[in-house]
Scaffold this motif. Structure first.
Motif, short mmCIF file in Angstrom:
data_model
loop_
_atom_site.label_atom_id
_atom_site.label_comp_id
_atom_site.label_asym_id
_atom_site.label_seq_id
_atom_site.Cartn_x
_atom_site.Cartn_y
_atom_site.Cartn_z
N HIS A 226 39.99 46.15 37.77
CA HIS A 226 39.42 44.90 38.25
C HIS A 226 38.36 44.34 37.32
O HIS A 226 38.03 43.16 37.38
CB HIS A 226 38.81 45.11 39.63
CG HIS A 226 37.55 45.91 39.62
ND1 HIS A 226 37.51 47.26 39.31
CD2 HIS A 226 36.24 45.55 39.82
CE1 HIS A 226 36.27 47.68 39.36
NE2 HIS A 226 35.47 46.68 39.65
N ARG A 227 37.79 45.17 36.45
CA ARG A 227 36.76 44.69 35.54
C ARG A 227 37.31 43.67 34.55
O ARG A 227 36.57 42.81 34.05
CB ARG A 227 36.14 45.86 34.78
CG ARG A 227 35.31 46.78 35.67
CD ARG A 227 34.84 48.01 34.93
NE ARG A 227 35.96 48.84 34.47
CZ ARG A 227 35.81 50.03 33.91
NH1 ARG A 227 34.61 50.53 33.69
NH2 ARG A 227 36.87 50.72 33.53
N CYS A 228 38.59 43.76 34.24
CA CYS A 228 39.20 42.84 33.28
C CYS A 228 40.23 41.90 33.91
O CYS A 228 40.49 40.83 33.37
CB CYS A 228 39.90 43.64 32.17
SG CYS A 228 38.79 44.63 31.16
N HIS A 229 40.83 42.33 35.03
CA HIS A 229 41.93 41.57 35.62
C HIS A 229 41.56 41.05 37.01
O HIS A 229 41.49 41.82 37.97
CB HIS A 229 43.18 42.45 35.76
CG HIS A 229 43.76 42.88 34.47
ND1 HIS A 229 44.53 42.06 33.68
CD2 HIS A 229 43.71 44.07 33.82
CE1 HIS A 229 44.92 42.72 32.60
NE2 HIS A 229 44.43 43.94 32.66
N PRO A 230 41.33 39.74 37.16
CA PRO A 230 41.17 39.18 38.51
C PRO A 230 42.51 39.19 39.23
O PRO A 230 43.57 39.28 38.61
CB PRO A 230 40.70 37.75 38.24
CG PRO A 230 41.22 37.42 36.88
CD PRO A 230 41.22 38.72 36.11
N ILE A 231 42.46 39.13 40.56
CA ILE A 231 43.70 39.09 41.35
C ILE A 231 43.70 37.93 42.34
O ILE A 231 44.65 37.77 43.10
CB ILE A 231 43.93 40.40 42.11
CG1 ILE A 231 42.77 40.68 43.08
CG2 ILE A 231 44.13 41.56 41.16
CD1 ILE A 231 43.02 41.85 44.01
N ASP A 232 42.65 37.11 42.33
CA ASP A 232 42.55 36.04 43.32
C ASP A 232 42.56 34.65 42.71
O ASP A 232 42.41 33.66 43.41
CB ASP A 232 41.29 36.21 44.17
CG ASP A 232 40.01 36.26 43.33
OD1 ASP A 232 40.10 36.07 42.09
OD2 ASP A 232 38.94 36.49 43.92
N GLY A 233 42.70 34.55 41.38
CA GLY A 233 42.77 33.25 40.74
C GLY A 233 41.47 32.50 40.67
O GLY A 233 41.44 31.35 40.26
N THR A 234 40.34 33.14 41.02
CA THR A 234 39.08 32.41 41.10
C THR A 234 38.24 32.50 39.84
O THR A 234 37.32 31.71 39.67
CB THR A 234 38.23 32.93 42.27
OG1 THR A 234 37.98 34.34 42.07
CG2 THR A 234 38.95 32.73 43.59
N SER A 235 38.52 33.46 38.95
CA SER A 235 37.68 33.60 37.77
C SER A 235 38.49 34.09 36.60
O SER A 235 39.40 34.91 36.77
CB SER A 235 36.53 34.57 38.05
OG SER A 235 37.03 35.86 38.36
N GLY B 238 39.38 36.30 33.35
CA GLY B 238 39.07 37.66 32.99
C GLY B 238 39.45 37.92 31.55
O GLY B 238 40.06 37.09 30.88
N VAL B 239 39.08 39.11 31.07
CA VAL B 239 39.51 39.50 29.74
C VAL B 239 41.03 39.61 29.70
O VAL B 239 41.67 39.28 28.71
CB VAL B 239 38.86 40.85 29.35
CG1 VAL B 239 39.32 41.28 27.97
CG2 VAL B 239 37.35 40.73 29.39
N GLY B 240 41.62 40.08 30.81
CA GLY B 240 43.07 40.16 30.93
C GLY B 240 43.59 39.11 31.88
O GLY B 240 42.82 38.44 32.59
N PRO B 241 44.91 38.95 31.95
CA PRO B 241 45.49 37.92 32.82
C PRO B 241 45.28 38.22 34.30
O PRO B 241 45.12 39.38 34.70
CB PRO B 241 46.98 37.96 32.46
CG PRO B 241 47.20 39.31 31.86
CD PRO B 241 45.92 39.67 31.18
N ASP B 242 45.27 37.17 35.10
CA ASP B 242 45.21 37.31 36.55
C ASP B 242 46.47 38.04 37.02
O ASP B 242 47.58 37.68 36.65
CB ASP B 242 45.12 35.91 37.18
CG ASP B 242 44.89 35.97 38.68
OD1 ASP B 242 45.79 36.46 39.38
OD2 ASP B 242 43.85 35.51 39.15
N LEU B 243 46.27 39.06 37.85
CA LEU B 243 47.40 39.88 38.32
C LEU B 243 47.76 39.58 39.77
O LEU B 243 48.49 40.36 40.39
CB LEU B 243 47.06 41.37 38.16
CG LEU B 243 46.76 41.86 36.74
CD1 LEU B 243 46.51 43.36 36.75
CD2 LEU B 243 47.92 41.52 35.80
N GLY B 244 47.29 38.47 40.30
CA GLY B 244 47.53 38.18 41.71
C GLY B 244 48.98 38.04 42.09
O GLY B 244 49.33 38.19 43.26
#
Length: 699
Positions: free
Chosen positions: A31-40, A42-48
């Motif tokens: 979670h430090r690099c990959h957001p899952i909610d589309g709100t911010s 990240g260093v990595g792609p959103d995984l939502g």
């Protein structure tokens, strides 16, 4: 690593336990690099919605081998400064005065342009190798199960198409060139020939790495020969490479053709359109030095567009992506002073310079605007084509995290990126008063696909029922659709098939029939539309699942008598509970009754007001984790192993379908759990073919 791969691909895992690993900074801490909610960002792609995009095996590979396939827009950039420092990270902003990176610790690093000694792209992901090293095989399977459960619907904006019906009879996909295959082909097109020349069955195929081949029928076989090789200069990785080609409208007389590619430079990369000439033997004319027509600036190695084509009036149209970074933070799509994020239109027949500006280009008299621009507001116009009957330009524009889109584009129009992504708001703060943003004809969420591939309006002669329908697809999901529009609005869309390989491009042959380019297996296929029936199957629910509302079942976790599946079996002593059964967090499951034992036996009655429709195909709708055997009125209908990550429909055997009748019917299920999360829920539907084609039941 092999042990982890084998375990994760054969054991479903527990998504609840995987969520803890994902979010725990002392474990993997994704979670430090990959957001899952589309709100911010990240260093990595959103995984939502990664569970929609990647199948289980691909998720396993993405964790174990992070540099094997880096998500477009998240490649590593290495910046060396004049004082000897070296910085690595994801490029997030670029201006004339500075560039900004985000490093592996999510720290933002801003470097003045004057301090940059060099800037290069790396093939090594910023996601480090070995993140899995502290996990047991079971924990690794749990993490994969959690990622598979991340399936954001995406249907949260007016106009987004969230479900597409299936055609009554699908298209076929047959190899077009016999046994020939190519290495990551990106484009195919028929080689123009003079009427009556007998050279109709010749094509050109491009490979991403920089090679072009002429393909020709020789009797009953097909042969290919090299047209040119630009592998020494083309950057053929990610979403870049040798991607587009267009033959001059008078090619049979002047032998001129044009290619679009991303090429390496001393400073990194640039996108170019160049002119080349054919020789007499359908090989590149060695006496003609390729001539650069247009250079498009590059900010990042991503989103550079993939298509060029001549319009019906003879001008050359060029798709230019926003060039990143993700989200288009500089607003290239809306900036008329740059070529990025646009459809361009130029005249390549100017005698004294590489190109001229057509007199009716819409922005040539606008102060500060580039006169080459024909339309704006695009992110990655990967493939486009002109309808040969109407001249309309259809564009497939690849979305970012939520939606893909197909648009019909006219001169001077603004198609919204980065203010909009498809029909949905993306950066509403960038919206300007008095500007008309043209919505797409068709946009769809990650549940249907993750990278649109534009196609062609069908104007061939072999499939009259497909006349005027626009055929397109999705690179990742391999779905192929046919849609109709009127005055910029979607009339209808139907899924006409699933391609055997990821769809990177479509093409028309000389007769208007369609070809599909398979990127992974390297095979160009003919899209067989002759027997297709685009009318959607009519679906009638016979027995509901518990997806939207509770459905009561009788159940037991103690092995029942052998006659337990019969219609007249007395299940009054069994417990009663709403479906589905299982453990919370199982990917894609709706859990209404907790089930944690190894085995469960289920029965439910349902009444039919009428007999099943004659000629209809009865299918089982089921979500199971793991092995399940299903009976209809005491007859085994389906036996299926392992698990699903969402509800799927399966054909039932004809003998079981034949037992269905007006009045009371019974579904009986035995499900066995082996490890990890678990679930079971099922129902029945019938699919009615409007044309009366015979159904296909399993045997």
């Amino acid at each position: 690593m092999a042990e982890l791969r084998a375990w994760a691909e054969t054991h479903p895992g527990d998504p609840e336990a995987g969520a803890v690993i994902f979010h725990n900074p002392r474990r993997v801490g994704c979670h430090r690099c990959h957001p899952i909610d589309g709100t911010s960002p990240g260093v990595g792609p959103d995984l939502g919605s990664i569970g929609h995009k990647l199948e289980r095996a691909a998720l396993v590979t993405a964790i174990l081998e992070p540099s094997r396939s880096i998500t477009v827009g998240y490649g590593t950039t290495i910046v060396a400064t004049t004082d000897g420092d070296v910085h690595q990270g994801i490029l997030t902003r670029v201006t004339a005065d500075w560039i900004e990176l985000v490093d592996k610790d999510a720290k933002r690093i801003r470097i003045a342009a004057a301090d940059v000694e060099s800037r290069t792209d790396s093939a090594v992901s910023i996601m480090p190798d070995g993140l899995h090293s502290g996990l047991t095989a079971g924990e690794f399977a749990d993490l994969v199960a959690y990622l598979a459960s991340l399936q954001r619907s995406g249907g949260d904006a007016d106009g987004v198409t969230t479900t597409v019906p299936v055609a009554s009879l699908p298209a076929t996909f047959e190899p077009a060139f016999g046994t020939l295959s190519f290495e990551h082909p990106t484009w195919v097109g028929p080689l123009p020939a003079r009427e009556g020349s007998g050279l109709k069955a010749r094509f050109v195929v491009l490979e991403q790495a920089g090679r072009a081949f002429v393909v020709e029928a020789k009797g009953d076989a097909w042969e290919k020969r090299l047209l040119f090789d630009r592998t020494a200069t083309v950057r053929g990785i990610g979403a870049t490479g040798l991607l587009g080609m267009a033959f001059h409208p008078r090619f049979v007389d002047n032998r001129r053709y044009f290619v679009k590619a991303q090429v390496r430079t001393d400073d990194g990369m640039e996108t170019v359109v160049e002119e080349r000439r054919f020789g007499a033997e359908a090989v590149d004319d060695a006496s003609f030095t390729p001539r650069r027509v247009l250079t498009i600036p590059v900010v990042t190695p991503d989103h550079n567009g993939g298509c060029i084509a001549f319009g019906p009036e003879g001008a050359l149209y060029i798709g230019a992506g926003d060039s990143g970074p993700q989200g288009d933070p500089q607003g290239h799509g809306q900036d008329l002073s740059t070529l990025l994020g646009k459809i361009l239109r130029i005249d390549v027949d100017a005698s004294d310079r590489p190109y001229a500006i057509p007199a009716d280009n819409p922005f040539q008299d606008v102060a500060g605007a580039r006169p080459e621009i024909w339309a704006l507001g695009f992110r990655e116009p990967w493939r486009f084509s002109f309808d040969p009957a109407t001249g309309g330009l259809w564009v497939g524009d690849v979305g970012q995290d939520r939606h893909e889109e197909i648009a019909v584009v006219r001169a001077g129009e603004n198609h919204g990126w980065n203010v909009f992504e498809g029909h949905a708001d993306h950066a509403p703060a960038e919206r300007r008063d008095g500007v008309r943003y043209v919505p797409p004809v068709f946009s769809y969420p990650r549940s249907l696909g993750a990278s649109v591939t534009g196609g062609h309006v069908y104007r061939g002669s072999r499939a009259p029922r497909m006349e005027g329908r626009y055929v397109c697809g999705d690179f990742e999901s391999r779905r192929v659709w046919a849609l109709r529009e009127a005055e910029g609005l979607l009339v209808d869309v139907v899924e006409i098939g699933r391609a055997p390989s990821r769809v990177v491009s479509f093409a028309e042959d000389a007769d208007g029939e369609l070809l599909v380019v398979g990127f992974d297996d390297g095979i160009v296929r003919r899209l067989g539309l002759g027997a297709i029936d685009p009318a959607p199957l009519v679906e009638r629910v016979l027995a509901e699942t518990s997806r939207t509302a509770p459905v009561p079942w009788r159940f037991t976790t103690t092995a029942p008598p052998t006659e337990w599946s019969r219609v007249d079996f007395d299940d009054a002593s069994w417990a009663t509970g709403p479906g589905g059964f299982g453990t919370a967090g199982t990917p894609g499951a709706v859990i209404r009754t907790d089930w944690r034992s190894r085995d469960i036996w289920l029965r439910r009655s349902f009444d039919l007001a009428t007999d099943p429709t004659p000629g209809a195909e009865v299918r089982l709708v089921i979500h199971h984790d793991e092995d399940a055997e299903v009976f209809v009125n005491g007859v085994e209908a389906v036996r299926t192993e392992r698990w699903t990550q969402s509800y799927v429909d399966l054909p039932i055997v004809a003998s079981a379908a034949a037992t269905l009748r007006r009045g009371r019917n019974v579904i009986a299920i035995h499900c066995r759990q082996n490890s990890g999360g678990q679930c079971i829920d099922a129902g029945l539907v019938e699919r009615i073919r409007p044309t009366g084609v015979a159904p296909h039941h399993a045997e």
